[in-house]
Design a protein around this motif. Sequence first.
Motif, PDB file in Angstrom:
ATOM      1  N   SER A 182      37.134  23.843  52.355  1.00 13.03           N
ATOM      2  CA  SER A 182      37.233  22.445  51.764  1.00 13.03           C
ATOM      3  C   SER A 182      37.953  21.968  50.032  1.00 13.03           C
ATOM      4  O   SER A 182      36.946  22.777  49.588  1.00 13.03           O
ATOM      5  CB  SER A 182      35.823  21.388  51.840  1.00 13.03           C
ATOM      6  N   LEU A 183      38.926  21.250  49.680  1.00 13.49           N
ATOM      7  CA  LEU A 183      39.002  21.271  48.585  1.00 13.49           C
ATOM      8  C   LEU A 183      39.265  19.639  47.699  1.00 13.49           C
ATOM      9  O   LEU A 183      40.246  18.418  49.030  1.00 13.49           O
ATOM     10  CB  LEU A 183      40.681  22.058  48.518  1.00 13.49           C
ATOM     11  N   ARG A 217      46.996  35.670  51.489  1.00 12.14           N
ATOM     12  CA  ARG A 217      47.175  36.717  51.268  1.00 12.14           C
ATOM     13  C   ARG A 217      48.646  36.465  51.216  1.00 12.14           C
ATOM     14  O   ARG A 217      49.168  35.916  51.374  1.00 12.14           O
ATOM     15  CB  ARG A 217      47.302  37.855  53.112  1.00 12.14           C
ATOM     16  N   LYS A 218      48.582  37.988  49.938  1.00 12.24           N
ATOM     17  CA  LYS A 218      50.349  37.764  49.376  1.00 12.24           C
ATOM     18  C   LYS A 218      51.130  37.988  50.309  1.00 12.24           C
ATOM     19  O   LYS A 218      50.847  38.474  51.391  1.00 12.24           O
ATOM     20  CB  LYS A 218      50.555  39.313  48.193  1.00 12.24           C
ATOM     21  N   GLY A 219      52.489  37.353  50.393  1.00 13.98           N
ATOM     22  CA  GLY A 219      53.145  37.428  51.367  1.00 13.98           C
ATOM     23  C   GLY A 219      53.263  36.135  52.422  1.00 13.98           C
ATOM     24  O   GLY A 219      53.946  36.272  53.503  1.00 13.98           O
ATOM     25  N   ARG A 220      52.537  35.408  52.344  1.00 16.19           N
ATOM     26  CA  ARG A 220      52.141  34.593  53.186  1.00 16.19           C
ATOM     27  C   ARG A 220      52.009  33.174  52.964  1.00 16.19           C
ATOM     28  O   ARG A 220      51.813  33.279  51.541  1.00 16.19           O
ATOM     29  CB  ARG A 220      50.934  35.122  54.292  1.00 16.19           C
ATOM     30  N   LYS A 221      52.308  32.376  53.734  1.00 15.26           N
ATOM     31  CA  LYS A 221      52.291  30.982  53.272  1.00 15.26           C
ATOM     32  C   LYS A 221      50.972  30.393  53.161  1.00 15.26           C
ATOM     33  O   LYS A 221      50.213  30.418  53.291  1.00 15.26           O
ATOM     34  CB  LYS A 221      53.106  29.473  54.834  1.00 15.26           C
ATOM     35  N   PRO A 222      51.138  28.919  51.970  1.00 16.99           N
ATOM     36  CA  PRO A 222      49.583  29.123  51.555  1.00 16.99           C
ATOM     37  C   PRO A 222      49.059  28.199  53.171  1.00 16.99           C
ATOM     38  O   PRO A 222      49.473  27.728  53.607  1.00 16.99           O
ATOM     39  CB  PRO A 222      49.778  27.933  50.785  1.00 16.99           C
ATOM     40  N   LEU A 223      47.315  28.391  52.633  1.00 15.79           N
ATOM     41  CA  LEU A 223      46.995  27.941  53.315  1.00 15.79           C
ATOM     42  C   LEU A 223      47.021  26.089  53.038  1.00 15.79           C
ATOM     43  O   LEU A 223      46.489  24.915  54.226  1.00 15.79           O
ATOM     44  CB  LEU A 223      44.964  28.073  53.575  1.00 15.79           C
ATOM     45  N   PHE A 224      47.213  25.952  51.687  1.00  9.97           N
ATOM     46  CA  PHE A 224      46.660  23.514  51.224  1.00  9.97           C
ATOM     47  C   PHE A 224      48.073  24.344  50.172  1.00  9.97           C
ATOM     48  O   PHE A 224      48.546  25.034  49.278  1.00  9.97           O
ATOM     49  CB  PHE A 224      46.332  23.111  50.675  1.00  9.97           C
ATOM     50  N   ASP A 228      41.779  15.729  48.420  1.00 11.41           N
ATOM     51  CA  ASP A 228      40.588  16.159  49.215  1.00 11.41           C
ATOM     52  C   ASP A 228      40.921  16.321  50.708  1.00 11.41           C
ATOM     53  O   ASP A 228      41.464  15.446  51.489  1.00 11.41           O
ATOM     54  CB  ASP A 228      39.855  14.746  49.491  1.00 11.41           C
ATOM     55  N   SER A 229      41.316  17.244  51.227  1.00 10.40           N
ATOM     56  CA  SER A 229      41.573  18.032  51.739  1.00 10.40           C
ATOM     57  C   SER A 229      40.310  18.795  52.393  1.00 10.40           C
ATOM     58  O   SER A 229      39.539  19.844  52.199  1.00 10.40           O
ATOM     59  CB  SER A 229      43.070  19.172  51.208  1.00 10.40           C
ATOM     60  N   ASN A 244      38.478  17.787  37.336  1.00 14.27           N
ATOM     61  CA  ASN A 244      37.103  17.150  37.232  1.00 14.27           C
ATOM     62  C   ASN A 244      36.841  16.665  39.169  1.00 14.27           C
ATOM     63  O   ASN A 244      37.581  16.197  39.398  1.00 14.27           O
ATOM     64  CB  ASN A 244      37.153  15.266  37.113  1.00 14.27           C
ATOM     65  N   GLY A 245      35.347  17.291  39.294  1.00 10.86           N
ATOM     66  CA  GLY A 245      34.789  17.332  40.463  1.00 10.86           C
ATOM     67  C   GLY A 245      35.598  18.601  41.192  1.00 10.86           C
ATOM     68  O   GLY A 245      35.650  18.357  41.902  1.00 10.86           O
ATOM     69  N   GLY A 246      36.181  19.707  40.554  1.00  4.69           N
ATOM     70  CA  GLY A 246      36.686  20.543  41.265  1.00  4.69           C
ATOM     71  C   GLY A 246      35.204  21.659  42.394  1.00  4.69           C
ATOM     72  O   GLY A 246      34.996  22.102  41.507  1.00  4.69           O
ATOM     73  N   GLU A 247      36.007  21.368  43.298  1.00  7.02           N
ATOM     74  CA  GLU A 247      35.029  22.780  44.360  1.00  7.02           C
ATOM     75  C   GLU A 247      36.119  22.888  45.400  1.00  7.02           C
ATOM     76  O   GLU A 247      36.321  21.969  45.952  1.00  7.02           O
ATOM     77  CB  GLU A 247      34.033  22.203  44.886  1.00  7.02           C
ATOM     78  N   LEU A 248      35.752  24.079  45.627  1.00  2.00           N
ATOM     79  CA  LEU A 248      36.025  24.974  46.889  1.00  2.00           C
ATOM     80  C   LEU A 248      35.203  25.285  48.028  1.00  2.00           C
ATOM     81  O   LEU A 248      33.981  26.174  47.538  1.00  2.00           O
ATOM     82  CB  LEU A 248      37.422  25.539  46.668  1.00  2.00           C
ATOM     83  N   ILE A 249      34.875  24.668  49.581  1.00  2.98           N
ATOM     84  CA  ILE A 249      33.836  25.958  50.125  1.00  2.98           C
ATOM     85  C   ILE A 249      34.979  26.242  51.442  1.00  2.98           C
ATOM     86  O   ILE A 249      35.531  25.691  51.867  1.00  2.98           O
ATOM     87  CB  ILE A 249      33.224  24.055  50.834  1.00  2.98           C
ATOM     88  N   LEU A 250      34.096  27.422  51.225  1.00  8.12           N
ATOM     89  CA  LEU A 250      34.704  28.209  52.353  1.00  8.12           C
ATOM     90  C   LEU A 250      33.387  28.040  53.463  1.00  8.12           C
ATOM     91  O   LEU A 250      32.477  29.012  53.093  1.00  8.12           O
ATOM     92  CB  LEU A 250      35.286  29.290  52.066  1.00  8.12           C
ATOM     93  N   ILE A 251      33.220  27.963  54.921  1.00  9.13           N
ATOM     94  CA  ILE A 251      32.115  28.246  55.185  1.00  9.13           C
ATOM     95  C   ILE A 251      32.635  29.220  57.276  1.00  9.13           C
ATOM     96  O   ILE A 251      33.706  28.167  57.525  1.00  9.13           O
ATOM     97  CB  ILE A 251      31.680  27.004  56.326  1.00  9.13           C
TER      98      ILE A 251
END
Length: 183
Positions: A104-105, A120-127, A136-137, A166-173
């Motif tokens: 969640s971004l 990972r370097k050399g890979r396509k980005p997740l977002f 809000d992804s 403002n309100g920047g958060e990254l969640i990984l689960i």
Amino acid sequence: MEGVQPLDENVGNAAGRRFQSNKLLLVAAVIQGLGLLLCFTYICLHFYASQVPPQYPPIQSIKVQFTKCGNGTGCIITSPDSDETMKVQDNSIIINCDGFYLISLKGYFSEELSLSLYYRKGRKPLFSLSKVKSVDSIGVAYLAFKDKVYFNVTTHNTSYKDIQVNGGELILILQTPGGFCAY
């Protein structure tokens, strides 16, 4: 003496009744003994279960905040909770366990920018978002041991000032525990 039975008949009937009474008491004692054994087993198992550690380690998760981003670099991420199961190292989130992660971004930026979230370097980005002032992804991605989740930010403005968030958060689960994990 019609109503009185001979002594021999009384003795025979008494022994039969005594045997049935003893049999009934024996059955009742066996049932009580089994009930007591069952209660004792339940108490022992309950006590033993409280001492056994959980089968799986805690679920891998982290919630980081980012409040400032630099042009051409990335966002400075910090973890407000030091008890997280995942750690931030060199402005990246280190992945310790293989599996599918919920990502969640969220955030609102002071100016329009392009934002990419890599693993990972050399890979396509997740977002990969272009010319946005807010994000809000939510997504799911397979991440593996030694992957590093990090940002890359590019502004469309020529100034190299820091971009406020403002309100920047990254969640990984981690969604699939039980795979390969290294601590």
